[in-house]
Design an enzyme around this catalytic site. Sequence first.
Site, short mmCIF file in Angstrom:
data_model
loop_
_atom_site.label_atom_id
_atom_site.label_comp_id
_atom_site.label_asym_id
_atom_site.label_seq_id
_atom_site.Cartn_x
_atom_site.Cartn_y
_atom_site.Cartn_z
N ASP A 1 52.69 40.86 46.56
CA ASP A 1 51.29 41.04 46.96
C ASP A 1 50.58 39.69 46.99
O ASP A 1 49.68 39.47 47.78
CB ASP A 1 50.56 41.93 45.95
CG ASP A 1 50.60 43.38 46.37
OD1 ASP A 1 51.25 43.67 47.38
OD2 ASP A 1 49.98 44.21 45.68
N ASP B 1 35.88 46.01 51.18
CA ASP B 1 36.86 47.05 51.47
C ASP B 1 36.35 48.44 51.13
O ASP B 1 37.04 49.42 51.33
CB ASP B 1 38.20 46.76 50.76
CG ASP B 1 38.02 46.32 49.31
OD1 ASP B 1 36.88 46.44 48.80
OD2 ASP B 1 39.00 45.86 48.71
N HIS C 1 40.78 40.44 40.82
CA HIS C 1 41.96 41.00 40.17
C HIS C 1 42.73 39.98 39.34
O HIS C 1 43.58 40.37 38.53
CB HIS C 1 42.92 41.59 41.21
CG HIS C 1 42.37 42.78 41.93
ND1 HIS C 1 41.88 43.87 41.27
CD2 HIS C 1 42.23 43.05 43.26
CE1 HIS C 1 41.46 44.77 42.18
NE2 HIS C 1 41.66 44.28 43.38
N GLY D 1 46.85 41.56 43.08
CA GLY D 1 46.03 42.04 44.17
C GLY D 1 45.42 40.96 45.05
O GLY D 1 44.22 40.98 45.30
N HIS E 1 38.16 48.55 45.02
CA HIS E 1 39.12 48.48 43.91
C HIS E 1 38.40 48.16 42.61
O HIS E 1 37.34 47.55 42.61
CB HIS E 1 40.17 47.41 44.19
CG HIS E 1 40.95 47.64 45.45
ND1 HIS E 1 40.69 46.97 46.62
CD2 HIS E 1 41.95 48.49 45.71
CE1 HIS E 1 41.52 47.39 47.55
NE2 HIS E 1 42.30 48.33 47.03
N TYR F 1 39.38 44.20 54.48
CA TYR F 1 40.60 44.00 55.24
C TYR F 1 40.48 44.42 56.69
O TYR F 1 41.44 44.34 57.43
CB TYR F 1 41.76 44.69 54.52
CG TYR F 1 41.81 44.21 53.09
CD1 TYR F 1 42.31 42.95 52.79
CD2 TYR F 1 41.25 44.94 52.04
CE1 TYR F 1 42.30 42.45 51.50
CE2 TYR F 1 41.24 44.46 50.75
CZ TYR F 1 41.75 43.21 50.48
OH TYR F 1 41.72 42.70 49.20
N ASP G 1 33.44 46.43 45.19
CA ASP G 1 34.73 46.47 45.90
C ASP G 1 35.29 47.89 45.73
O ASP G 1 34.99 48.55 44.74
CB ASP G 1 35.65 45.45 45.23
CG ASP G 1 36.91 45.14 46.02
OD1 ASP G 1 36.94 44.06 46.63
OD2 ASP G 1 37.84 45.96 46.01
#
Lengths: 847, 482
Positions: free
Chosen positions: B99, B264, B141, B149, B178, B303, B176
């Site tokens: 990743d 995102d 992250h 990430g 995430h 993204y 985010d």
Amino acid sequence: MAANMYRVGDCVYFETSSTSPYQIRRIEELNKTPSGNVEAKVMCFYRRRDLPNPLIQLADKHQMAQSEDSPVAMKLKKICLKTPIGEEQAAQAVLDPAIVAMEEESTELPGGGEGLPPKQRHQAKHRELFLSRHVETLPATHIRGKCTVTLLNETESLLSYLNKDDAFFYCLVFDPSQKTLLADKGEIRVGSRYQTEVTNLLKEGEEDTRTSSELETLVWTPAHGLSDRQIDQFLVVARSVGTFARALDCSSSVKQPSLHMSAAAASRDITLFHAMDTLHKSGYSIEAALSSLVPASGPVLCRDEMEEWSASEANLFEESLDKYGKDFADIRKDFLPWKTLKNLVEYYYMWKTTDRYVQQKRVKAVEAESKLKQVYIPNYNKPNPALINSAPNAASKGAVLNGGTNGTAAVSPSLCASCQVTNSNHWYSWGPQHLQYRLCGSCWQYWKKYGGLKTADVFGESEAEVVRSARAEGEETALSVSHRPHRCTVVNCAKEFKLRAHLARHVATAHGGPGEGARPVMKTRAAFYLRASPFTRLARRLARALRRPRHFARSPFSPINLHQVKHECTIAMAGLGGAEMRGAGAAGVPRARGPVGAVATRLAAALGTAAPRAQEWLVLTPRDRMPTPNHVAFPKPPKAPDGSLMYERVLSRAEQEARRNEAAAQAALPAPPALKRRAYDDVNGLDRGAGGASGAREGGAPPAKRPNKHPAPMQRPSREQYAAMCARAQATGQPLPAHVFAHVNGKPTNLTGRGGRRHVISWMDAPDDLYYRATEAAKSARRSLSCGDLRRGARAPWRAMRGALVGVGALANAGALLGGGALAGAGAGKAAGAGAGAAPLQLVILD
Amino acid sequence: MAMQPHSKKRVCYYYDSDIGNYYYGQGHPMKPHRIRMTHNLLLNYGLYRKMEIYRPHKATADEMTKFHSDDYIRFLRSIRPDNMSEYNKQMQRFNVGEDCPVFDGLYEFCQLSAGGSVAAAVKLNKQASEICINWGGGLHHAKKSEASGFCYVNDIVLGILELLKYHQRVLYIDIDVHHGDGVEEAFYTTDRVMTVSFHKYGEYFPGTGDLRDIGAGKGKYYAVNIPLRDGMDDESYESIFVPIISKVMETFQPSAVVLQCGADSLTGDRLGCFNLTVRGHGRCVELVKRYGLPFLLVGGGGYTIRNVSRCWTYETSVALGVEIANELPYNDYFEYFGPDFKLHISPSNMSNQNTPEYLEKIKNRLFENLRMLPHAPGVQVQAIPEDAVNDESEDEDKIDKDERLPQSEKDKRITGDGELSESEDEGDARRDNRSYRVPQRKRPRLDKDAQPKDDVKAEDSKDDVKNVSNMEEPKKEVTSNA
Ligand SMILES: [Zn+2]
Ligand SMILES: [Zn+2]
Ligand SMILES: [Zn+2]
């Protein structure tokens, strides 16, 4: 219609079998196949009913831990779900006394079991799913509607799911291949390796060592005193200078033959950014900035990668992109070494705005058309095959009639097996066929969607069983290859297999036979027999734990405490002499029940009815008045001078081996390949070729189908044992079992393992179920046989029939001719399976 | 100082023109190019000229090791695509490879991203700016010794560490899609940084961010996680964001805020699963800005790059308090924004799995946790009204002993300053109908001896803190603006 539009990411019902519940899947991809169908790549959710039992128990414990934040629950959670749990650990965890104790403890906690009434608790189980990472592909036309699957949050009550249609929740992730459950939860780690040291507040008067000037460079400030209008004007000027510079530049004028193109090139952002920089550097003085735009060397020309690149470079780039994809390092190395990586990346992102890219994209879009974002699936209206087709009235009448005659059904078939209503527009047959259960329309829908019945108490405890057998039923009629693996039903095993055949093999090899499960796991069970070792036989007599043979015979799956058996045996055996032990080990003395007539009288007395007059046919003929047969089927061998019986010597294995090798060496003829299926005559030869041949065959590594399928023990009895058997046979007047003759004298072969272990013949060797249908010709041929021939044929179905086979053709073996009669008898049929070559008979293999 | 929904603030913006040319690798969704696209839009929208534009320095290893471990940073500095094979073991250890690939200029990229956030934090510390923006940052992250990430160096943690020199309490908010696990983990045991993350939870990267993860040790109750489900739309998002943030502001009373604006969470994101529009996303910036605290805005995920640059452009305009046209200006990457070439995007028709009831329950649970916070120092202490004593003792029996003290302390002492207006709106009808929570809200109001609310902030006045409690008002203003 939005409702029938299925998008990537939607959770949907899939119907893969008309009678079993829908499968719940999440659409990951929708692809158009060349034939124009749409295939869905989906991720599987599993229902509780799809999971092995130990895992379900584990999941319940986790659920409990989830619902309470009690210390006990927390502890439990840590034990159960620390890491992925293997099947074995799962089983252990279930048995772990600490957890069991905690479980008991926790049931006493307030709020345990969600505080739901039983019915809701039952239904809530239908709403729990297990996420998996398992992906499969299914035809989109099998979609039967949308549902939602969400991660259960502990603030939610399960009731909120029950109150919504098609709402499911999950807590745990199931790995079908590893058969593990794990909580889908990451961890924030605590420790100096993870946390940062927290900066202290600056103390009074403490200097901050940081100065902004070291950390940044000012590029632009809004505190400049210029108006927006002035800045805009300056930007226009900068662009004009750029256009003029292009007109003067030879290379540019080739690329941009028109003024328009020069102006457009001069309007790209790089010129504007440069203009802003210039303005800033000139201290926001338009004048100063203007002069630096037109230095002595000529007007400033700012070109970005887009403009910098020549047409041939652009071609090279496109070519390399085609070849390497967006691996810019490789592109640079092999195609454009004079560019930097940054040049390439910047150019790439600008090139994407060009017509050339757009055209290429269009080509790719056509290629990518097979990938769909959503698909429209109309409502599925075809009736389910389980729908009971006749008009409601007629149906219920029929059902009542059936119910009258069929006393076995637990629920009257005229009721819904789940909610017991009698009125419904549609009825669906459900569950095992012979039970004739039916579900009303709404319960059927419930069954399909949630995989259970609305109420748990209809069948009491046995609901699970019904559902289980229903599931088996469903699998039989699966429309397509169901994803659901075939699971071993043996307690604490629950291994899963893709193919039924694999399961069958597993059951045969791991558990020595078809497990307890009611479901028909295979068409033909593995052939096996239980060979009781002398010790086992002894134990049967000695151990108290085994004193209920009838009970164990009825429920062969109920566990026996082996430790206790061993213990009792060792104690009992300590007090026995060798001879006594042998006597105990050998088949026991039959219980003296007296003559049949006496039994009948005793029974009648016990039942309180008058003793019937002793029927004449019940009175046994005295032994000495029994008719002697004029032909002895198994004549006794001659007696040796010492009084023992003399038998033809059967070769030991080693001897056979040696002899065969000898023969092979002498005769050039190669031995028939061991694995080749034997021809009928080859098998038949066995009969003629004396017992030795049978022994010789045994030597081959994979035992082929044997002609004689009495489940004969491979272990030969010892000399003493044999003598005892013969003596007993003589005493009781029973004929000796046939196999006794075949295996005298030999040592126990290594085919049987340690005592008491179930020896298993490979399931591959188990014949299919079959029967012979006698043709007219065969029937008339039978009629032409004498009574003796018939009897002989029945006894030796592999033997070629001598005698008059007038209308039938040259060679038929007895088994084939006699068909049913001979074959129905135990293993005899298996022998004849190899004799299928018999011409006039039609062989039907049961499927 | 009154709230100014579109007040003109001094805004500093950090950008390095190289950032867009770092390339994570073929097929990798993380594209630093989106930062350049944003930058070009800012220029052509005329927002560029309204801010201070800074090129950040490249953060040094020394700066990075304020949080990260030495060996991890040494590794990042030495690893290159051409010497990767020598570092197999370390790559595994530091989770670099899959990743988080090794790409050309990886370390420089980290230096620029971190340099921007650190410089921005220093800028705020010096009070040389009210709002700082670093769209190249927000790599939430990254862990102390581990990449994760798409993030290698946690610029946010470095920035917050800088802010902590001048600010007793710093609030970190993460929108985010995430979970902001790197930042949460870094500050999991401290009470000086509260991390609040709104994110998709359940079968989703990075797997952390459960409602029950609330911090540890001294940091207990200083991690706030809002686990959400697929399909969050603007309305739902605001319905949870507003009450949580105002409650956090009220109980934690930070003197600086960092907002991670991972894009995102926008509708149609390649990796996301929310359904936010640019407007809904920007609304969060607007709401946080209204508190008037020193404010650091960083980027993060995102993204579907055309939407990311739309979003961050819009959010820059929100920070500046400038309205920009929906019509996108021409720029180098104009073609990316077809077919409509508009700034704002429409939500999709995906279903929202976050029901109002679900959000309500989450909210209530978090409120319960926030009530466990000890009172912030400097908050006015208030006498217990006599009539409350009986009720209070009853309540005390129900609460766990260990946890009771700080909470009841807080309940008794904190004034109602910053309380939601809801309780006021309930009117007198409920005055005697006391539930567990209502009386505590009402008490300050009933108490005639309460000091003027303005005194409450005496100690924090240096930072010009305005505790904005009433979130209803700004809402109205916005609609009139729109
Ligand atoms: Zn029913
Ligand atoms: Zn098994
Ligand atoms: Zn993200």
